[in-house]
Design a protein around this motif. Structure first.
Motif, mmCIF file in Angstrom:
data_model
loop_
_atom_site.group_PDB
_atom_site.id
_atom_site.type_symbol
_atom_site.label_atom_id
_atom_site.label_comp_id
_atom_site.label_asym_id
_atom_site.label_seq_id
_atom_site.Cartn_x
_atom_site.Cartn_y
_atom_site.Cartn_z
ATOM 1 N N TYR A 36 37.300 52.717 49.464
ATOM 2 C CA TYR A 36 37.580 54.128 49.181
ATOM 3 C C TYR A 36 37.066 55.022 50.292
ATOM 4 O O TYR A 36 35.962 54.829 50.814
ATOM 5 C CB TYR A 36 36.933 54.520 47.858
ATOM 6 N N ASN A 37 37.886 55.991 50.645
ATOM 7 C CA ASN A 37 37.517 56.997 51.637
ATOM 8 C C ASN A 37 37.383 58.340 50.914
ATOM 9 O O ASN A 37 38.395 58.966 50.581
ATOM 10 C CB ASN A 37 38.596 57.086 52.728
ATOM 11 N N PRO A 38 36.155 58.794 50.621
ATOM 12 C CA PRO A 38 35.962 60.038 49.866
ATOM 13 C C PRO A 38 36.579 61.253 50.552
ATOM 14 O O PRO A 38 37.056 62.174 49.880
ATOM 15 C CB PRO A 38 34.434 60.165 49.779
ATOM 16 N N GLU A 39 36.575 61.283 51.888
ATOM 17 C CA GLU A 39 37.110 62.428 52.611
ATOM 18 C C GLU A 39 38.618 62.566 52.400
ATOM 19 O O GLU A 39 39.144 63.674 52.302
ATOM 20 C CB GLU A 39 36.810 62.296 54.114
ATOM 21 N N GLN A 40 39.315 61.444 52.316
ATOM 22 C CA GLN A 40 40.764 61.461 52.113
ATOM 23 C C GLN A 40 41.144 61.275 50.655
ATOM 24 O O GLN A 40 42.325 61.364 50.306
ATOM 25 C CB GLN A 40 41.431 60.368 52.947
ATOM 26 N N ALA A 41 40.142 61.011 49.809
ATOM 27 C CA ALA A 41 40.394 60.750 48.385
ATOM 28 C C ALA A 41 41.448 59.659 48.214
ATOM 29 O O ALA A 41 42.371 59.758 47.410
ATOM 30 C CB ALA A 41 40.827 62.019 47.658
ATOM 31 N N ARG A 42 41.299 58.605 49.024
ATOM 32 C CA ARG A 42 42.282 57.524 49.031
ATOM 33 C C ARG A 42 41.572 56.181 49.091
ATOM 34 O O ARG A 42 40.603 56.011 49.832
ATOM 35 C CB ARG A 42 43.196 57.681 50.248
ATOM 36 N N GLY A 43 42.034 55.256 48.292
ATOM 37 C CA GLY A 43 41.443 53.928 48.300
ATOM 38 C C GLY A 43 42.510 52.864 48.187
ATOM 39 O O GLY A 43 43.657 53.134 47.807
ATOM 40 N N VAL A 44 42.126 51.638 48.529
ATOM 41 C CA VAL A 44 43.049 50.511 48.406
ATOM 42 C C VAL A 44 42.328 49.344 47.732
ATOM 43 O O VAL A 44 41.147 49.095 47.984
ATOM 44 C CB VAL A 44 43.604 50.056 49.777
ATOM 45 N N LEU A 45 43.048 48.652 46.876
ATOM 46 C CA LEU A 45 42.516 47.490 46.184
ATOM 47 C C LEU A 45 42.695 46.261 47.064
ATOM 48 O O LEU A 45 43.797 46.007 47.567
ATOM 49 C CB LEU A 45 43.240 47.300 44.847
ATOM 50 N N VAL A 46 41.624 45.516 47.264
ATOM 51 C CA VAL A 46 41.670 44.361 48.163
ATOM 52 C C VAL A 46 41.129 43.115 47.453
ATOM 53 O O VAL A 46 40.647 43.188 46.329
ATOM 54 C CB VAL A 46 40.845 44.619 49.446
ATOM 55 N N ASP A 47 41.205 41.996 48.160
ATOM 56 C CA ASP A 47 40.649 40.704 47.752
ATOM 57 C C ASP A 47 41.249 40.178 46.451
ATOM 58 O O ASP A 47 40.721 40.383 45.351
ATOM 59 C CB ASP A 47 39.120 40.780 47.623
ATOM 60 N N PHE A 48 42.347 39.462 46.602
ATOM 61 C CA PHE A 48 43.023 38.853 45.456
ATOM 62 C C PHE A 48 42.739 37.345 45.391
ATOM 63 O O PHE A 48 43.559 36.575 44.889
ATOM 64 C CB PHE A 48 44.526 39.122 45.541
ATOM 65 N N GLY A 49 41.566 36.971 45.875
ATOM 66 C CA GLY A 49 41.205 35.557 45.886
ATOM 67 C C GLY A 49 41.041 34.941 44.514
ATOM 68 O O GLY A 49 41.179 33.726 44.349
ATOM 69 N N LEU A 50 40.728 35.751 43.500
ATOM 70 C CA LEU A 50 40.564 35.241 42.135
ATOM 71 C C LEU A 50 41.706 35.680 41.224
ATOM 72 O O LEU A 50 41.689 35.378 40.021
ATOM 73 C CB LEU A 50 39.232 35.723 41.548
ATOM 74 N N ALA A 51 42.679 36.386 41.783
ATOM 75 C CA ALA A 51 43.774 36.925 40.967
ATOM 76 C C ALA A 51 44.669 35.811 40.436
ATOM 77 O O ALA A 51 44.724 34.707 40.993
ATOM 78 C CB ALA A 51 44.592 37.917 41.785
ATOM 79 N N GLU A 52 45.364 36.127 39.358
ATOM 80 C CA GLU A 52 46.296 35.158 38.770
ATOM 81 C C GLU A 52 47.365 35.900 37.985
ATOM 82 O O GLU A 52 47.198 37.067 37.625
ATOM 83 C CB GLU A 52 45.561 34.185 37.846
#
Length: 460
Positions: A227-243
């Motif tokens: 998350y970047n508080p200055e831009q109020a924008r974030g991205v979800l990462v790391d799908f190593g445990l996703a299913e």
């Protein structure tokens, strides 16, 4: 070095994992345990090119030597992340201009707001990516699953897309966009309620995209949401445990009609061995039933009750519980909020908040029995308001007047109850969370932002 780039744009589909490498093997439970959230937060950095330790420089050299040809395509700059299953490096894409780069959010923003003359000048700037080196101790099936899910999510809002991937011998690397962000510990204590709304608007936008494709992230936590508080924008990462939802499902009583579930409980071994008027039960001396197996992947402190109780039909609601833990962390100003050593401790942590009665009911919902003889745990537990006031030093004291919550904070707590609902069937979804008044006020505060208007339109 396995080539995974086409002539016009990068293709992740060409990453091959040979069938003889894909084995249906049972991994040790420790391989499903993501790193300690406090330790991981300190190992996710966003430093400049110059700030590089000698040990990191040596690590980069070893990586370039072992992965032949990687230095021809990318200039590795620094190590920016280190987890249980992988190491992530910041790198400059040396072949950026040779391919289409629809993944480059910053470049799209620049084109939107700059003149054609400035665009040509801006294109000469370096373009950075994140190279994720997946440890060879990960099973081929786990690696293949992560890359496949990332490929399927490449056009999803607020989700880190897969640019391409390479394989050299037994080593696989995934190339992802590099996102400027700040360490969660640097800003969460200073966030206002308005800041919190913006954070979760971005997080729920990502989760809505993921859940729409029936994918469970399974490891939602601050270090996996850049998350970047200055831009109020974030991205979800790391799908190593996703299913994918429905993977290895087995019937669980929580999906049965209420009347059938009550009938099963009434006729269960547990009900028959209960002593009248006593809250404890006896158990068979030699229990011939097989133990229940369920996916427990995730990070300690962020696992939902149904994961701890071993529900065999877990769904996307487990990610919403984890988001609730993040909100509780922000409101209480304590990170990590939960810090259990194992699943039993984690259940007891929840019992201290929600009470023994709630934990018994939730356990029975999933066909399990919960009992504890620890006298300090009450039947009804404590309200989340009381927990937050206590954590922030606002409990009543003889020498000072009690400080009450403001209206916005009360609204945040009410929203927190929707996220930390112990019954997964009653827990709010990401889609509904974006429509909740607590989150929609973030849209109202950003009426002039074209991107926010697009997001609102997408929900209608």
């Amino acid at each position: 070095m396995a080539k995974a780039r086409a002539q016009s744009h990068r293709q992740a589909e060409q990453v091959l994992v040979h069938e003889d490498d894909v084995k249906d093997e049972e991994e040790a439970q420790t391989l499903d345990e993501s790193g300690d959230p406090l330790e991981e937060s300190g190992r996710t950095v966003d430093s400049s090119d110059e700030e590089i330790e000698e040990s990191v420089a040596e690590d980069i050299i070893r990586f370039e030597d072992s992965f032949v040809g990687i230095d021809k395509r990318y200039r590795l700059i620094n190590r920016i992340g280190e987890g249980t299953f992988s190491t992530v490096y910041k790198a400059e894409d040396l072949e950026y201009d040779r391919f289409e780069n629809n993944w480059d959010l910053d470049e799209r923003e620049n084109k939107k707001w700059t003149s054609p003359q400035h665009r040509r000048r801006a294109s000469k700037r370096p373009h950075y990516v994140a190279i994720k080196k997946i440890y060879v101790t990960s099973s081929p099936m786990r690696i293949f699953n992560e890359l496949e899910l990332l490929h399927d999510l490449k056009y999803s809002d607020a989700v880190c897309p897969l640019i391409t991937a390479f394989r050299h011998l037994d080593q696989v690397v995934a190339v992802l966009p590099y996102f400027q962000h700040r360490d969660f510990r640097d800003y969460y204590r200073d966030m206002t309620i308005a800041d919190v709304r913006l954070y979760f608007r971005s997080l729920f936008t990502a989760l809505r995209s993921v859940h729409a494709q029936k994918i469970l992230h399974r490891d939602v936590k601050p270090t996996n949401f850049l998350y970047n508080p200055e831009q109020a924008r974030g991205v979800l990462v790391d799908f190593g445990l996703a299913e994918r939802q429905g993977t290895d499902w087995h019937n669980c009583p929580c999906t049965l009609p209420a009347n059938e579930r009550r009938s099963r409980i009434t006729n269960s071994v547990w009900a028959q061995t209960m002593q009248p008027g006593v809250q404890t039960s006896s158990y068979p001396k030699n229990d011939v039933r097989s133990s229940r197996r369920a996916n427990r992947a995730g990070t300690r402190g962020f696992r939902a009750p149904e994961v701890l109780i071993k529900c065999t039909q877990q769904n996307t609601s487990i990610d919403m519980w984890a988001a609730g833990v993040i909100l509780l962390t922000m409101l209480s100003r304590r990170f990590p909020f939960f810090h259990s050593a194992d699943d039993i401790d984690a259940l007891l942590e929840l019992t201290s908040i929600f009470g023994k009665k709630k934990m018994r009911d939730i356990s029975l919902l999933h066909g399990q029995v919960f009992e504890t003889n620890i006298p300090s745990y009450s039947d009804n537990g404590h309200s989340l308001e009381k927990i937050i006031l206590w954590c922030t030093g606002r409990t009543k004291d003889e020498k000072q007047k009690k400080i009450e919550m403001g209206d916005e904070e009360k609204e945040a707590v009410q929203f927190l109850y929707r996220l930390m609902e112990c019954d997964p069937a009653k827990r709010i979804t990401a889609e509904d969370a974006l429509r909740h008044p607590f989150i929609t006020k973030a849209f109202e505060d950003s009426e002039g932002d074209d991107d926010m208007v697009d997001l609102i339109g997408a929900e209608e």
